[in-house]
Design an enzyme around this catalytic site. Structure first.
Site, PDB file in Angstrom:
ATOM      1  N   GLY A 116      21.596 -21.696  17.136  1.00  0.00           N
ATOM      2  CA  GLY A 116      20.689 -22.131  18.291  1.00  0.00           C
ATOM      3  C   GLY A 116      19.844 -20.688  18.792  1.00  0.00           C
ATOM      4  O   GLY A 116      18.640 -20.853  18.971  1.00  0.00           O
ATOM      5  N   ILE A 117      20.575 -19.848  18.897  1.00  0.00           N
ATOM      6  CA  ILE A 117      20.070 -18.239  19.349  1.00  0.00           C
ATOM      7  C   ILE A 117      19.149 -17.830  18.149  1.00  0.00           C
ATOM      8  O   ILE A 117      17.846 -17.474  18.395  1.00  0.00           O
ATOM      9  CB  ILE A 117      20.954 -17.495  19.972  1.00  0.00           C
ATOM     10  CG1 ILE A 117      21.779 -17.833  21.190  1.00  0.00           C
ATOM     11  CG2 ILE A 117      20.272 -15.939  20.262  1.00  0.00           C
ATOM     12  CD1 ILE A 117      22.957 -17.153  21.649  1.00  0.00           C
ATOM     13  N   GLY A 132      25.844 -10.943  20.212  1.00  0.00           N
ATOM     14  CA  GLY A 132      26.378 -11.915  20.088  1.00  0.00           C
ATOM     15  C   GLY A 132      27.962 -11.740  20.815  1.00  0.00           C
ATOM     16  O   GLY A 132      28.086 -11.912  21.902  1.00  0.00           O
ATOM     17  N   ARG A 133      28.757 -10.964  20.004  1.00  0.00           N
ATOM     18  CA  ARG A 133      30.032 -10.677  20.192  1.00  0.00           C
ATOM     19  C   ARG A 133      30.334  -9.196  19.835  1.00  0.00           C
ATOM     20  O   ARG A 133      30.080  -8.971  18.960  1.00  0.00           O
ATOM     21  CB  ARG A 133      31.061 -11.383  19.688  1.00  0.00           C
ATOM     22  CG  ARG A 133      31.188 -12.834  20.337  1.00  0.00           C
ATOM     23  CD  ARG A 133      31.592 -13.024  21.661  1.00  0.00           C
ATOM     24  NE  ARG A 133      31.605 -14.207  22.280  1.00  0.00           N
ATOM     25  CZ  ARG A 133      30.570 -14.747  23.045  1.00  0.00           C
ATOM     26  NH1 ARG A 133      29.462 -13.967  23.318  1.00  0.00           N
ATOM     27  NH2 ARG A 133      30.850 -16.121  23.834  1.00  0.00           N
ATOM     28  N   ASP A 193      23.803  -5.639  24.208  1.00  0.00           N
ATOM     29  CA  ASP A 193      24.182  -6.388  25.527  1.00  0.00           C
ATOM     30  C   ASP A 193      25.664  -6.689  25.414  1.00  0.00           C
ATOM     31  O   ASP A 193      26.220  -7.090  26.528  1.00  0.00           O
ATOM     32  CB  ASP A 193      23.546  -7.577  25.648  1.00  0.00           C
ATOM     33  CG  ASP A 193      23.700  -8.542  26.908  1.00  0.00           C
ATOM     34  OD1 ASP A 193      23.723  -7.717  27.876  1.00  0.00           O
ATOM     35  OD2 ASP A 193      24.280  -9.777  26.902  1.00  0.00           O
ATOM     36  N   GLU A 232      34.776  -3.869  26.778  1.00  0.00           N
ATOM     37  CA  GLU A 232      34.061  -4.167  27.721  1.00  0.00           C
ATOM     38  C   GLU A 232      34.916  -4.172  29.102  1.00  0.00           C
ATOM     39  O   GLU A 232      36.233  -4.728  29.201  1.00  0.00           O
ATOM     40  CB  GLU A 232      33.293  -5.698  27.783  1.00  0.00           C
ATOM     41  CG  GLU A 232      32.017  -5.700  26.666  1.00  0.00           C
ATOM     42  CD  GLU A 232      31.572  -6.563  26.835  1.00  0.00           C
ATOM     43  OE1 GLU A 232      31.711  -7.684  27.407  1.00  0.00           O
ATOM     44  OE2 GLU A 232      30.742  -6.992  25.608  1.00  0.00           O
ATOM     45  N   HIS A 234      26.296  -7.164  29.304  1.00  0.00           N
ATOM     46  CA  HIS A 234      26.684  -8.566  28.911  1.00  0.00           C
ATOM     47  C   HIS A 234      26.132  -9.339  29.915  1.00  0.00           C
ATOM     48  O   HIS A 234      26.679 -10.353  30.402  1.00  0.00           O
ATOM     49  CB  HIS A 234      28.232  -8.516  29.015  1.00  0.00           C
ATOM     50  CG  HIS A 234      28.718  -9.646  27.922  1.00  0.00           C
ATOM     51  ND1 HIS A 234      29.788  -9.595  27.268  1.00  0.00           N
ATOM     52  CD2 HIS A 234      28.024 -10.953  27.541  1.00  0.00           C
ATOM     53  CE1 HIS A 234      30.000 -10.914  26.526  1.00  0.00           C
ATOM     54  NE2 HIS A 234      28.828 -11.331  26.755  1.00  0.00           N
TER      55      HIS A 234
END
Length: 229
Positions: free
Chosen positions: A60-61, A140-141, A165, A170, A189
């Site tokens: 989708g992204i 993404g991750r 991001d 984190e 993020h």
């Protein structure tokens, strides 16, 4: 739910691509120093109309990002194990071809989920395969990228910089050297933070699946637990 973040996150990716292609971090540093420095940029200017983006994960992204980058005139290479979208003007490959296409990319953009297959897939070895003028963007991750390897690659000129991001850890520790590297853009993020239409989009996904369930129809956004997504 899948399919509701495509435009917000694609726009965040575009922010990184546009800023890095023109060396914005260098000029921001000069601004913070109150220095009028037309020669502040130390990285090569990238003309997007003749550049190539590799999108790792064209769901989708990724497929919306591909559409936008195509509109800018960029060549787009897609990597995906199970393409679900009709994506015009994208050269599609399976993940086992990643090493072969990495050297062609001016921007390597990863949107994939964290799975046993994707964990650490961007590391010192894969950064060595990239152009030394190329940029790495992770939206993404975080665990898809070995953050220490990325910092070393940028510090040593193996690649030109990054837009991030998400991070392997984190929050990113305040003493991590990535904070101090030039030609790096980082956001904490927040690519979908404050997007006002997301609650309604989530509701519509749930409502549609409730209707499908009552009508004994195929549900959307089914997770394959063996694949982790």
């Amino acid at each position: 739910p899948r399919g509701i973040y495509f435009d917000h996150i694609s726009h965040h990716i575009l922010m990184f691509v546009m800023a890095l292609s023109r060396g914005l971090p260098w000029y921001v540093d000069a601004q913070r120093r109150r220095a009028w420095d037309p020669n502040a940029r130390k990285s090569a200017y990238i003309d997007l109309t003749v550049s190539t983006a590799l999108i790792n994960g064209v769901g989708g992204i990724g497929h919306e990002t591909a559409r936008i980058l195509n509109e800018l005139g960029m060549e787009v290479i897609g990597i995906d194990p199970r393409p679900e979208f009709d994506i015009p003007n994208v050269e599609l490959h399976s993940p086992d071809n990643l090493d072969q296409v990495l050297p062609r990319a001016d921007f390597v953009i990863t949107t994939v989920p964290h799975t046993p297959e994707t964990e650490g897939m961007f590391n010192a070895r894969t950064f060595e395969l990239m152009k030394d003028t190329a940029y790495f963007i992770n939206i993404g991750r975080g665990k898809v990228c070995k953050i220490d390897d990325l910092a070393d690659a940028i510090e040593n000129g193996v690649i030109a910089g990054a837009g991030l991001d998400v991070f392997e850890e984190e929050p990113l520790p305040s003493d991590h050297k990535l904070w101090g590297l030039s030609n790096v853009l980082m956001t904490p993020h927040i690519a979908i933070k404050d997007a006002e239409n997301l609650p309604e989009r989530r509701f519509q996904v749930l409502l549609d699946n409730a209707r499908r369930f009552l009508n004994d129809e195929q549900l959307n956004n089914i997770v394959d637990k063996e694949r982790w997504y």
